[in-house]
Design a protein around this motif. Sequence first.
Motif, PDB file in Angstrom:
ATOM      1  N   SER A  40      14.910 -15.100   1.354  1.00  0.00           N
ATOM      2  CA  SER A  40      14.651 -14.992   2.779  1.00  0.00           C
ATOM      3  C   SER A  40      14.345 -13.608   3.130  1.00  0.00           C
ATOM      4  N   ARG A  41      13.496 -13.315   3.961  1.00  0.00           N
ATOM      5  CA  ARG A  41      13.162 -11.739   4.401  1.00  0.00           C
ATOM      6  C   ARG A  41      14.386 -10.838   5.228  1.00  0.00           C
ATOM      7  N   SER A  42      14.658  -9.921   4.793  1.00  0.00           N
ATOM      8  CA  SER A  42      15.825  -9.369   5.294  1.00  0.00           C
ATOM      9  C   SER A  42      15.267  -8.751   6.667  1.00  0.00           C
ATOM     10  N   ASP A  43      15.949  -8.653   7.682  1.00  0.00           N
ATOM     11  CA  ASP A  43      15.409  -7.861   8.944  1.00  0.00           C
ATOM     12  C   ASP A  43      15.964  -6.461   8.918  1.00  0.00           C
ATOM     13  N   ASP A  44      16.631  -6.109   8.061  1.00  0.00           N
ATOM     14  CA  ASP A  44      17.110  -4.764   7.806  1.00  0.00           C
ATOM     15  C   ASP A  44      16.171  -3.786   7.678  1.00  0.00           C
ATOM     16  N   PRO A  45      16.168  -2.677   8.631  1.00  0.00           N
ATOM     17  CA  PRO A  45      15.046  -1.781   8.940  1.00  0.00           C
ATOM     18  C   PRO A  45      14.573  -1.043   7.436  1.00  0.00           C
ATOM     19  N   GLY A  46      15.540  -0.808   6.832  1.00  0.00           N
ATOM     20  CA  GLY A  46      15.564  -0.056   5.323  1.00  0.00           C
ATOM     21  C   GLY A  46      14.716  -1.078   4.536  1.00  0.00           C
ATOM     22  N   ASP A  47      15.222  -2.248   4.445  1.00  0.00           N
ATOM     23  CA  ASP A  47      14.359  -3.095   3.613  1.00  0.00           C
ATOM     24  C   ASP A  47      12.866  -3.202   4.067  1.00  0.00           C
ATOM     25  N   GLN A  48      12.747  -3.350   5.614  1.00  0.00           N
ATOM     26  CA  GLN A  48      11.345  -3.290   6.002  1.00  0.00           C
ATOM     27  C   GLN A  48      10.709  -2.142   5.478  1.00  0.00           C
ATOM     28  N   ILE A  49      11.094  -1.130   5.671  1.00  0.00           N
ATOM     29  CA  ILE A  49      10.382   0.239   5.365  1.00  0.00           C
ATOM     30  C   ILE A  49      10.031   0.189   3.779  1.00  0.00           C
ATOM     31  N   TYR A  50      11.153  -0.016   3.100  1.00  0.00           N
ATOM     32  CA  TYR A  50      10.562  -0.398   1.766  1.00  0.00           C
ATOM     33  C   TYR A  50       9.539  -1.283   1.213  1.00  0.00           C
ATOM     34  N   ARG A  51       9.285  -2.395   1.944  1.00  0.00           N
ATOM     35  CA  ARG A  51       8.499  -3.380   1.709  1.00  0.00           C
ATOM     36  C   ARG A  51       7.002  -2.789   2.000  1.00  0.00           C
ATOM     37  N   LEU A  52       7.088  -1.899   3.417  1.00  0.00           N
ATOM     38  CA  LEU A  52       5.871  -1.593   3.807  1.00  0.00           C
ATOM     39  C   LEU A  52       5.260  -0.474   2.825  1.00  0.00           C
ATOM     40  N   GLU A  53       6.083   0.350   2.401  1.00  0.00           N
ATOM     41  CA  GLU A  53       5.862   1.363   1.419  1.00  0.00           C
ATOM     42  C   GLU A  53       5.373   0.867   0.096  1.00  0.00           C
ATOM     43  N   ARG A  54       5.846  -0.322  -0.263  1.00  0.00           N
ATOM     44  CA  ARG A  54       5.326  -0.843  -1.454  1.00  0.00           C
ATOM     45  C   ARG A  54       3.971  -1.574  -1.305  1.00  0.00           C
ATOM     46  N   ARG A  55       3.867  -2.216  -0.005  1.00  0.00           N
ATOM     47  CA  ARG A  55       2.601  -2.602   0.258  1.00  0.00           C
ATOM     48  C   ARG A  55       1.288  -1.654   0.290  1.00  0.00           C
ATOM     49  N   LEU A  56       1.981  -0.509   1.041  1.00  0.00           N
ATOM     50  CA  LEU A  56       1.089   0.930   1.169  1.00  0.00           C
ATOM     51  C   LEU A  56       0.505   1.240  -0.113  1.00  0.00           C
ATOM     52  N   ALA A  57       1.532   1.376  -1.059  1.00  0.00           N
ATOM     53  CA  ALA A  57       1.204   1.865  -2.441  1.00  0.00           C
ATOM     54  C   ALA A  57       0.118   0.869  -3.209  1.00  0.00           C
ATOM     55  N   ARG A  58       0.414  -0.303  -3.007  1.00  0.00           N
ATOM     56  CA  ARG A  58      -0.587  -1.534  -3.611  1.00  0.00           C
ATOM     57  C   ARG A  58      -2.025  -1.252  -2.863  1.00  0.00           C
ATOM     58  N   GLU A  59      -2.035  -1.179  -1.526  1.00  0.00           N
ATOM     59  CA  GLU A  59      -3.295  -0.948  -0.948  1.00  0.00           C
ATOM     60  C   GLU A  59      -3.824   0.176  -1.438  1.00  0.00           C
ATOM     61  N   ARG A  60      -3.172   1.289  -1.532  1.00  0.00           N
ATOM     62  CA  ARG A  60      -3.831   2.435  -2.010  1.00  0.00           C
ATOM     63  C   ARG A  60      -4.516   2.565  -3.504  1.00  0.00           C
ATOM     64  N   GLU A  61      -3.735   1.519  -4.332  1.00  0.00           N
ATOM     65  CA  GLU A  61      -4.119   1.293  -5.480  1.00  0.00           C
ATOM     66  C   GLU A  61      -5.560   0.453  -5.663  1.00  0.00           C
ATOM     67  N   VAL A  62      -5.396  -0.507  -4.763  1.00  0.00           N
ATOM     68  CA  VAL A  62      -6.459  -1.265  -4.406  1.00  0.00           C
ATOM     69  C   VAL A  62      -7.679  -0.420  -4.111  1.00  0.00           C
ATOM     70  N   ARG A  63      -7.550   0.487  -3.096  1.00  0.00           N
ATOM     71  CA  ARG A  63      -8.692   1.187  -2.554  1.00  0.00           C
ATOM     72  C   ARG A  63      -9.304   2.219  -4.023  1.00  0.00           C
ATOM     73  N   LEU A  64      -8.260   2.605  -4.495  1.00  0.00           N
ATOM     74  CA  LEU A  64      -8.523   3.636  -5.746  1.00  0.00           C
ATOM     75  C   LEU A  64      -9.342   2.572  -6.779  1.00  0.00           C
ATOM     76  N   MET A  65      -9.150   1.707  -7.070  1.00  0.00           N
ATOM     77  CA  MET A  65      -9.726   0.525  -8.058  1.00  0.00           C
ATOM     78  C   MET A  65     -11.040   0.225  -7.618  1.00  0.00           C
ATOM     79  N   ALA A  66     -11.253   0.032  -6.343  1.00  0.00           N
ATOM     80  CA  ALA A  66     -12.590  -0.158  -5.626  1.00  0.00           C
ATOM     81  C   ALA A  66     -13.377   1.017  -5.759  1.00  0.00           C
ATOM     82  N   GLU A  67     -12.825   2.138  -5.537  1.00  0.00           N
ATOM     83  CA  GLU A  67     -13.609   3.345  -5.496  1.00  0.00           C
ATOM     84  C   GLU A  67     -14.056   3.466  -6.893  1.00  0.00           C
TER      85      GLU A  67
END
Lengths: 672, 188
Positions: free
Chosen positions: A6-33
């Motif tokens: 279950s997803r934690s509502d803890d802000p720290g967890d949320q930030i962590y998840r967002l950063e991971r997502r951002l890193a993934r998105e950046r990887e995807v962009r670089l691969m696409a490039e």
Amino acid sequence: MISVPSRSDDPGDQIYRLERRLAREREVRLMAERIAEQGTRDLFIQKQRLKLVESIASAANLLDDPSDAFRVALDEICNYTGWPIGHVWIFAEDQSETVELISSGVWSSNTSVETEDFRRVTQSMTFGPGSSLPGRVLEKRHAVWIADIGQDIHFQRARIARECGLRAAFAFPALIGTEVGAVLEFFQSTTRAPDEELMRTVEQIGAQLGRVVERKRNSDREAADKARLTHMALHDQESGLPNRLWLEREAAIDAGLWVVLLGVDRFEVVRNAIGYDSMARMMTALAARLVRLAEGVAIARIGAGALGLVVEAADEAGALIIAERLCATAEAPIRLSGTTVDVSLTAGVSTCGRQPGGVSSPIDRAAIALDQARAGKKRATLFDAVAYGNPGGNLSLISDLMVGLKTRDAWVAYQPKFELRTGVINGAEALMRWRHPRRGFVSPDLFIGMAEETGQIRPLTEWIVRQAIKDQRTLAEAGHDIVLSVNVSGRLLSDENFAEFALRKVAASNARLCFEITETAVIDNPEFALAIIDRFAAAGIGVSIDDYGSGLSSLAYLKQIRADELKIDKSFIMPLDTSSRDALLVKSTIDLAHSLGLKVTAEGVETATALALLKGMGCDIAQGYFIGRPMLIADLIVRLGKPAVPGVVSISSSSPKAPTTGSMALSRVPSG
Amino acid sequence: MKGVVFNLLEGAVSRAFGDDTWEALIDAAGVSGTYTSIGSYPDSEMEALVSAAGQALELDRNQVLRWFGQNAIPLMADIYPDFFSAAPDARTFVEGINSQIHTEVRKLYPGAACPHFNMRSNSSGDLVMDYISTRNMCALAQGFVEGTAVWYGEAVTFEHVTCTSHGAPHCTFAISWSSETLDEVKAA
């Protein structure tokens, strides 16, 4: 099942998840490039290669000289690849024995000073199939790559290449179909791994360059053919000397110039003694002597026994002195291999250029002068227009004949040829006849011989061919489709002009002609004669071997001649009634001819007995006074409308074996 | 300017100062911040980012560009490993910029306006290099040369002989490398 925490509502967890997502998105962009960059790069390379091939293809369309196209290709490829040096190997002009690549001397434009030694060494080398880089391309017929020259034991210029800072190489063929037309090689200063895509590209370029090489070859061949034909038209094939046409051009200008014609006296006697071939060599030897005397002026062979040249003289007396001096060159005997010939020369002299009066050609005038000299028993004379025009004076027989061709004093008579198997007339031999306006009937042996001697046999024969074609049309209109035979002099079997005339005329008229030639003419000049005979045969002109048995005979040549018919000389047929030896000879000749696939015509058939004997021997065709004398075309048409030889058909049906006598059945001798 | 340069700047800044710094720079420069490597973007956005970075770090334009060049090289070595493996040392790498690297860059990024460097050796064997570009980013070039030396573990002396910022028609550099490593130089 995967259990999803279950997803934690803890802000720290949320930030962590967002950063991971951002890193993934950046990887995807670089691969696409990276994918997009690779696609762009491939497209760019493809476009560049296409541009490269296109630019060389368009150069190949425009440029006629392969060297020019090679230069464009070398520079374009060097520019495209960044490889500093390109060079072209070509084949040596003379490729009769070995197939070897030599340097074309063509290099890419921006070769550096440092590579000068390498270029020098390269230009001194040659390579055969399989040898070193160019040889391997020649053998494999596709591109070859050397990643490191130092590691390639087959590369022969390795040491000098290293010294000049060259490390990698590739080469590819300019292909004409599957044949290598040239090899292009390139060098790089650093080692390079093979680039398969580049190799495919340069092979495409090779195909484009091959087109230029092929075009050049074709155009060279055409030019050589044209030059050869021009040379043939202006030269005597037997001796290689310039001919009458050549001299006509030389003599066309009238500026203190004189044409001198030098005739070998008793030409026919000499020729019969030594043969056509030796005659040609003797004329060449004579010409060589004359050249020395005439200070390099070219000597033409005008006829079988006459030479001609153009000389410079101040006046008539001067020209005559020169002519006499030229005649004197024949005083010393002429040595040919194995034999020595003694001949004398007579000269006819005329001014060059046009002259008012009946005889426009300076050579004709000189020929008349030659006749006039002989008639007057002089060494040399000038053309005497008055004497020529005077009926009582010395007349030039041959020039009268040429006039006679136009005035109907000359005509063609046809002697019928009778086919023994079918009992019908299936052909006729065209024979020239001439009645001189003052002298009366002139023997064909005389004027044909003179025409041969003075180089007029071609116009004469061409006239007969024209007449025969015309008369054949007349015969066809009367419902008679028969082959007409024309005698062709041995001289004409080495005359390209005549061959072309005959082939053209026959092709244009669909005429059914047969050319009668003598075996001697072929033996004297086999290579040329056989080639011309083949062309006649290929054009549907029948070929008949005339006068068989009367001159030299060679079974070897008989087999080589593409003939349809063999004509046994009348000297064997005429005594047939009485001579059993001749009968045996004739029978064996007929058998021999049949074994070679030739039809046999017996000439000189003058009696019914001879005709019957010949039929018994299996002879195919008979010709002679018993069948019919030479007759006018109108008479031939009448003759064709009647039974060929009355009685013969009945023999044919009643007695398949040869009768020893047939006089009863053949009592009616046809008129004509 | 090609997006790949913006990406390199983002990479260098993020690696040294964190992702948030890059976000802050975008905001401070007032640029969109969305750059893909194969796209082309106005030079003015790069200048705005460099200017914003200069204000934040209290550095002038040339100092920022030089820092950027030095720090972009390791990132480039990650993206284009072949460029680096093809050259055995820093000097060979630099000498191959026109013929090898920019040739390849034009294939990857059609329309890229790469600067041209005229190169020659001077009497003492140093590489003399003219920098000719309308962008006047000679300091970036210097940073690249220095970053390359670090990547190869070599010491480099980079002398800016003439500069357009001092009224010269073009910039000229004199560069020499030493086989001694940077560490050895520092230690000495």
